[in-house]
Write a protein that holds these residues in place. Structure first.
Motif, PDB file in Angstrom:
ATOM      1  N   ASP A 857       1.354 -17.070  -7.799  1.00  6.87           N
ATOM      2  CA  ASP A 857       1.401 -15.720  -8.375  1.00  6.87           C
ATOM      3  C   ASP A 857       2.352 -14.795  -7.620  1.00  6.87           C
ATOM      4  O   ASP A 857       2.713 -13.728  -8.130  1.00  6.87           O
ATOM      5  CB  ASP A 857       0.000 -15.084  -8.362  1.00  6.87           C
ATOM      6  N   LEU A 858       2.743 -15.177  -6.411  1.00  6.60           N
ATOM      7  CA  LEU A 858       3.470 -14.243  -5.549  1.00  6.60           C
ATOM      8  C   LEU A 858       4.835 -13.857  -6.114  1.00  6.60           C
ATOM      9  O   LEU A 858       5.266 -12.706  -5.980  1.00  6.60           O
ATOM     10  CB  LEU A 858       3.635 -14.848  -4.150  1.00  6.60           C
ATOM     11  N   SER A 859       5.508 -14.806  -6.734  1.00  3.85           N
ATOM     12  CA  SER A 859       6.858 -14.501  -7.236  1.00  3.85           C
ATOM     13  C   SER A 859       6.812 -13.436  -8.342  1.00  3.85           C
ATOM     14  O   SER A 859       7.655 -12.535  -8.382  1.00  3.85           O
ATOM     15  CB  SER A 859       7.521 -15.769  -7.757  1.00  3.85           C
ATOM     16  N   CYS A 860       5.823 -13.518  -9.194  1.00  2.74           N
ATOM     17  CA  CYS A 860       5.673 -12.518 -10.263  1.00  2.74           C
ATOM     18  C   CYS A 860       5.384 -11.141  -9.675  1.00  2.74           C
ATOM     19  O   CYS A 860       5.965 -10.136 -10.099  1.00  2.74           O
ATOM     20  CB  CYS A 860       4.546 -12.940 -11.199  1.00  2.74           C
ATOM     21  N   ILE A 861       4.519 -11.106  -8.660  1.00  2.00           N
ATOM     22  CA  ILE A 861       4.185  -9.832  -8.021  1.00  2.00           C
ATOM     23  C   ILE A 861       5.419  -9.238  -7.359  1.00  2.00           C
ATOM     24  O   ILE A 861       5.696  -8.034  -7.470  1.00  2.00           O
ATOM     25  CB  ILE A 861       3.048 -10.032  -6.995  1.00  2.00           C
ATOM     26  N   LYS A 862       6.202 -10.099  -6.678  1.00  2.00           N
ATOM     27  CA  LYS A 862       7.397  -9.624  -5.992  1.00  2.00           C
ATOM     28  C   LYS A 862       8.389  -9.009  -6.981  1.00  2.00           C
ATOM     29  O   LYS A 862       8.965  -7.938  -6.734  1.00  2.00           O
ATOM     30  CB  LYS A 862       8.046 -10.780  -5.235  1.00  2.00           C
ATOM     31  N   GLU A 863       8.591  -9.667  -8.111  1.00  2.00           N
ATOM     32  CA  GLU A 863       9.549  -9.162  -9.108  1.00  2.00           C
ATOM     33  C   GLU A 863       9.155  -7.761  -9.597  1.00  2.00           C
ATOM     34  O   GLU A 863       9.999  -6.874  -9.745  1.00  2.00           O
ATOM     35  CB  GLU A 863       9.615 -10.120 -10.294  1.00  2.00           C
ATOM     36  N   THR A 864       7.870  -7.594  -9.834  1.00  2.00           N
ATOM     37  CA  THR A 864       7.398  -6.294 -10.311  1.00  2.00           C
ATOM     38  C   THR A 864       7.584  -5.214  -9.246  1.00  2.00           C
ATOM     39  O   THR A 864       7.995  -4.083  -9.551  1.00  2.00           O
ATOM     40  CB  THR A 864       5.917  -6.375 -10.699  1.00  2.00           C
ATOM     41  N   LEU A 865       7.299  -5.566  -7.990  1.00  2.00           N
ATOM     42  CA  LEU A 865       7.424  -4.586  -6.914  1.00  2.00           C
ATOM     43  C   LEU A 865       8.879  -4.216  -6.657  1.00  2.00           C
ATOM     44  O   LEU A 865       9.171  -3.090  -6.251  1.00  2.00           O
ATOM     45  CB  LEU A 865       6.772  -5.112  -5.637  1.00  2.00           C
ATOM     46  N   GLU A 866       9.780  -5.154  -6.874  1.00  2.00           N
ATOM     47  CA  GLU A 866      11.206  -4.837  -6.706  1.00  2.00           C
ATOM     48  C   GLU A 866      11.654  -3.790  -7.726  1.00  2.00           C
ATOM     49  O   GLU A 866      12.502  -2.945  -7.433  1.00  2.00           O
ATOM     50  CB  GLU A 866      12.045  -6.107  -6.855  1.00  2.00           C
ATOM     51  N   LEU A 867      11.062  -3.834  -8.913  1.00  2.00           N
ATOM     52  CA  LEU A 867      11.442  -2.897  -9.963  1.00  2.00           C
ATOM     53  C   LEU A 867      10.662  -1.578  -9.871  1.00  2.00           C
ATOM     54  O   LEU A 867      11.222  -0.497 -10.103  1.00  2.00           O
ATOM     55  CB  LEU A 867      11.199  -3.525 -11.343  1.00  2.00           C
ATOM     56  N   ASN A 868       9.380  -1.668  -9.556  1.00  2.00           N
ATOM     57  CA  ASN A 868       8.520  -0.482  -9.623  1.00  2.00           C
ATOM     58  C   ASN A 868       7.731  -0.241  -8.338  1.00  2.00           C
ATOM     59  O   ASN A 868       6.706   0.437  -8.362  1.00  2.00           O
ATOM     60  CB  ASN A 868       7.523  -0.624 -10.788  1.00  2.00           C
ATOM     61  N   GLY A 869       8.199  -0.810  -7.221  1.00  2.00           N
ATOM     62  CA  GLY A 869       7.447  -0.720  -5.973  1.00  2.00           C
ATOM     63  C   GLY A 869       7.196   0.701  -5.509  1.00  2.00           C
ATOM     64  O   GLY A 869       6.093   1.029  -5.061  1.00  2.00           O
ATOM     65  N   ASP A 870       8.215   1.552  -5.603  1.00  2.00           N
ATOM     66  CA  ASP A 870       8.046   2.939  -5.147  1.00  2.00           C
ATOM     67  C   ASP A 870       6.985   3.668  -5.953  1.00  2.00           C
ATOM     68  O   ASP A 870       6.170   4.418  -5.400  1.00  2.00           O
ATOM     69  CB  ASP A 870       9.380   3.686  -5.250  1.00  2.00           C
TER      70      ASP A 870
END
Length: 955
Positions: A857-870
């Motif tokens: 699941d980590l790769s999906c979470i990382k992708e989302t955080l790169e786009l909307n992490g802030d």
């Protein structure tokens, strides 16, 4: 001329009543209202108004919009405005003395309120003083504060308002008779115009009439502004008592049901504003209505019109927002109405009690009313005889009742106030004491030879007692046992109306006792009625005529009301009743569930739904099973109301199943019939396809039942199909365009399903459908409370495998991030107040998913955080720093619980075995690290973070 106007007005009224006149255009309605306003003042002595041909609605300074109200549906023939000749052949001598004779006679006329010599009514100088020593404030006469309205032309002289008798006239007898005839015709024109106005109010929507409010309702005029005429002008100035009564009926019709509109009123003393806010104008109008009606009250001599004044005051009190107005308005009304309770006309007495009931029920409890209730009995009565010569001495209600005392056990009752409530004593005496000969005149509604007060008066007294029990129980509880005796007396009488009101009072008292013992009650334990006294109270009820009322099949309304009363018993008291009394209650309710009357069946279904929650009954397998069978039978009834009550009770019964499942003793689950569970599931599925009133509780029951199912049930083949069908019913209910309460309950039910670890959540085909439904709702539902509940359901599963495949997990994660982005996207202003709660719940769901994430699941979470992490980080920081508000999800809200959730997620991510070369784990840990660092920096604490880094090997 007058007869022509009468006939024209008759024709207009017939068209309005028959629905032939459609007032859809503003010009049409405005033209009609202009004509009616002109004619309702036709021939009024000393008044000649100039009216435009059309009245136009204006929402602010010129016209303070108010909602139109349907006129009262039932009015006595003596008060109904009509242009035809009076049909009564005889008038009682007593009523003639009070001015209820024909308009031609002058005994009902009175001189009121002379005007100033300038020819205009001055609201600030020379105000009329009330013709009594009641202490009524000086009141302007019939003012209206809207500038630019119709003006009073010609100069007024104080004598122009007087009704001149023939003995004082300069006319000959023939001329005087002609003048009387002309005045009679003119009065009938005014009455016909008012009757047409009532029909007009019935014919148009409330919001349409808002703009015309100030054309007919008085407002406090500004200094120097001319007084303009309104309905209160007729009430205060018209020489005909019947016309005054008609004007009051119209005003009552406008006021009735206007609570929502008047709720914007705001009383303020800030006069430095450049303009007068609409809310202040409404408050000014409300105050002026109080002033004018109180002046009319003390000046009126006709009992018929006096009754209408008091009814109008009751409507005003019921709809006015006293919690937003300055004190003293209710005090003035209260002090002036008290003497009229002993007026010789029974209709005046009844309406006086109605007004007192309105005062104690509006925005209860009000501190001002609480103080009024604690006043000594004689307060406000000592100088009242000049206004109401038929009032008894101030201590009339202190007379001891004949026979045995009613308050044998009241000594044990806790005393909240040392001052007894005089109004309760008054109402009790009206209900149970013999009537006094001095007050027996005009007792309409009393039976021949009756020793008690007339039925309408006794019923109104019982209603006031019920209002007091609902709004001011801390005072009512002092009289608990005495009121119990009153209820027994009422239930034992032959008249069904008295019995019904007695049962209603019992229900209110029972509800008040339950409120005292609720966990969130603010009443201190030593101020509550002791359980022993409550047990004594209910023992008296059950040993008295209450069981007979429950079995009185000739009066099903009474049976239904008695069922409601029986359901208001305090659970702690029920468990302490003798066993035979407990069995009596249960047996009667289960027996009445077979009633063919729908009112009785609905009330019985609801009562069983209350009893099944009692701690002393909920673990009784036989009682729960009997109740379940009774409820399932009611769910098949043709009446929607019966089915709705049964569905609510089924929801309560399934709540009981969940409570029993959480107890250490497994015997209840083992003994509860599997076949009955199947029947309940099938009935709940069918009910979920019913109307929204049934559906909302049916889906609640489905969620509880699926949560309750044990592994032994789920393993059986006959349960597999019904489980699938039940879950599909919940999913479809989440997605359909139903009432928001239905969808909220469906989301809640799915969350309950997820709590049952025995169900194949994550592997069953319905898993993805359930998650898809919840993610759709959390991102797109217009109602934020439904979104909150769906986010809460998504955070229920406790294991990673319950979320299904990697793709399913990714879909849920992405949907929650999208929902966080859209947490302020709404066009409905009312939804904004739920934005913070929605973000809180979504943040908890995201942190919960992080605490369960697998390596895949980590790769999906990382992708989302790169786009909307802030964006996600800022909202999680808000979540950590936010206050301790608690929403309807029951989620943790203390700062320690919140930061512990993030720490747990960080520890879990650090323990996940990352693939070689995969940077997702490091990125996610860095994301959570940054959140905790910023949070602890802002809170000035680094100790917790340092301790955490020592435990996390990835740091």
């Amino acid at each position: 001329m007058s007869q022509l106007l009468q006939n024209a007005l008759k024709g207009i009224q017939s068209l309005l009543n028959g629905g032939k006149m459609k007032l859809t255009q503003t010009d049409e309605l405005g033209a009609l209202l202009a004509v009616l306003k002109k004619t309702m003042f036709h021939g009024l002595p000393g008044l000649n108004i100039e009216m435009p041909t059309v009245l136009y609605p204006t929402p602010l300074p010129q016209y303070d919009g108010r909602p139109p109200i349907k006129p009262q549906q039932t009015e006595s023939s003596t008060t109904r405005p009509a242009v035809n000749k009076r049909k009564k052949s005889k008038v009682k001598a007593k009523k003639i003395q009070q001015g209820e004779e024909e308009e031609e006679e002058s005994s009902g006329e009175r001189e009121v309120a002379p005007v100033t010599g300038s020819g205009r009514l001055n609201p600030h100088k020379g105000d009329t003083q009330c013709p009594s020593s009641l202490g009524v404030p000086s009141l302007p006469l019939a003012g209206s504060g809207a500038a630019g309205k119709d003006q009073v032309s010609s100069s007024f002289s104080s004598s122009s308002w007087k009704r001149v008798s023939s003995s004082e006239s300069d006319y000959s007898d023939a001329e005087g008779g002609m003048q009387n005839k002309v005045r009679s015709y003119q009065a009938k024109v005014r009455q016909g115009a008012l009757a047409c106005f009532l029909s007009t109010i019935k014919s148009i929507e409330k919001k349409v009439l808002y703009g015309y409010w100030s054309a007919f309702v008085p407002d406090t005029p500004e200094l120097g502004s001319p007084q303009s005429v309104s309905l209160m002008t007729l009430t205060l100035k018209d020489p005909s008592p019947k016309t005054r009564a008609c004007a009051l009926q119209v005003l009552s019709a406008i006021l009735e049901g206007s609570k929502q509109f008047l709720s914007v009123a705001e009383d303020t003393s800030d006069h430095r504003r450049a303009f007068t806010p609409f809310s202040v104008m409404i408050a000014s109008s409300i105050k002026e209505l109080h002033r004018c009606l109180l002046l009319a009250l003390v000046a009126e001599s006709s009992s018929q019109t006096l009754t209408q004044i008091i009814k109008c005051l009751a409507n005003l009190v019921s709809n006015s927002p006293y919690n937003r107005l300055k004190l003293s308005l209710l005090t003035k009304v209260w002090n002036q109405i008290k003497p009229y309770i002993r007026h010789k006309d029974v209709n005046v007495r009844v309406s006086s009690l109605t007004l007192l009931g309105a005062i104690v029920s509006t925005h209860a409890p009000l501190p001002e009313v609480q103080l009024l209730l604690q006043q000594p009995c004689s307060s406000g009565l000592s100088n009242s005889n000049s206004a109401t010569p038929h009032v008894s001495p101030p201590d009339w209600w202190k007379k001891a009742p004949s026979g045995p005392p009613l308050e044998e056990a009241a000594v044990s009752s806790p005393k909240v106030s040392s001052e007894p409530c005089w109004l309760i004593r008054l109402c009790i005496s009206i209900v149970v004491l013999p009537k006094e000969d001095a007050c027996s005149g005009s007792d309409a509604g009393s039976t021949g030879g009756s020793t008690y007060e007339p039925f309408p008066l006794r019923l109104e007294a019982l209603q006031v007692l019920a209002h007091l029990a609902r709004g001011y129980f801390s005072m009512t509880q002092v009289y608990l046992m005495e009121l119990g005796e009153v209820i027994c007396k009422c239930l034992g009488e032959a008249d069904p109306s008295v019995q019904l009101h007695g049962a209603k009072l019992l229900e209110e008292l029972g509800t008040g006792l339950i409120q005292q013992y609720k966990p969130d009650s603010s009443i201190a334990p030593d101020q509550r009625v002791p359980v022993t006294l409550v047990v004594m109270f209910w023992t008296v009820m059950l040993n008295g005529p209450l069981p007979r009322a429950l079995q009185n099949s000739e009066h099903p309304t009474l049976q239904a009301s008695a069922c409601d009363a029986l359901s208001s018993i305090l659970p702690e008291a029920f468990s302490n009743l003798l066993s035979d009394r407990q069995i009596l209650c249960i047996t009667m309710l289960l027996g009445l569930n077979d009633s063919k009357n729908r009112l009785v069946k609905a009330a019985t279904s609801r009562a069983l739904g209350v009893y099944v929650l009692f701690p002393c009954l909920r673990q009784d397998v036989i009682f729960v099973a009997d109740t379940a069978n009774a409820i399932l039978m009611s769910l098949q009834d043709k009446s929607l109301n019966v089915r709705a009550k049964a569905a609510w009770s089924l929801g309560n019964l399934t709540d009981t199943l969940i409570v029993n499942m959480e107890t250490p003793d497994p015997s209840f689950q083992e003994e509860f019939s599997g076949l009955l569970l199947l029947k309940m599931l099938r009935s709940a599925i069918e009910a979920s396809k019913d109307k929204d009133k049934v559906k909302s509780n049916a889906v609640r029951a489905l969620g509880n039942l699926l949560h309750f199912l044990q592994p032994s049930h789920i393993e059986k083949p006959r349960f597999a199909e019904i489980i699938e069908e039940a879950i599909q019913a919940l999913i479809s209910t989440v997605l359909i365009e139903a009432a928001m309460k239905v969808r909220w309950n469906a989301c809640y039910a799915i969350g309950n399903v997820f709590k049952n670890s025995a169900l194949p959540l994550g592997t069953a085909p319905w898993t993805s459908q359930a998650y898809n439904a919840l993610t759709s709702v959390v991102t797109s539902c217009k109602n934020f409370k439904v979104r909150i509940r769906s986010a809460a359901a998504l955070s229920v599963p406790g294991k990673r495998e319950h979320y299904g495949s990697v793709d399913q997990y990714a879909q849920i994660w992405n949907a929650l991030v999208t929902a966080l982005q859209k947490s302020e996207d709404t066009t409905d202003f009312l939804e904004f107040k739920y934005c913070a709660s929605l973000r809180t719940q979504i943040c908890q769901a995201l942190i919960h998913l992080l605490s369960l994430a697998s390596t895949s699941d980590l790769s999906c979470i990382k992708e989302t955080l790169e786009l909307n992490g802030d964006m996600v980080q800022s909202y999680i920081l808000q979540f950590l720093k936010s206050g301790t508000e608690r929403d309807d999800t029951g989620a943790p809200h203390s700062s320690q619980e919140r930061d512990q959730m993030v720490k747990t997620a960080l520890e879990h991510i650090s323990s996940v075995q990352a693939l070689a070369g995969d940077t997702a784990k490091r990125a996610i840990m860095g994301f959570l690290e940054d959140i905790l660092t910023v949070y602890f920096d802002s809170s000035g604490s680094q100790v917790a973070l340092l301790g955490l880094t020592n435990r996390c090997p990835g740091f």
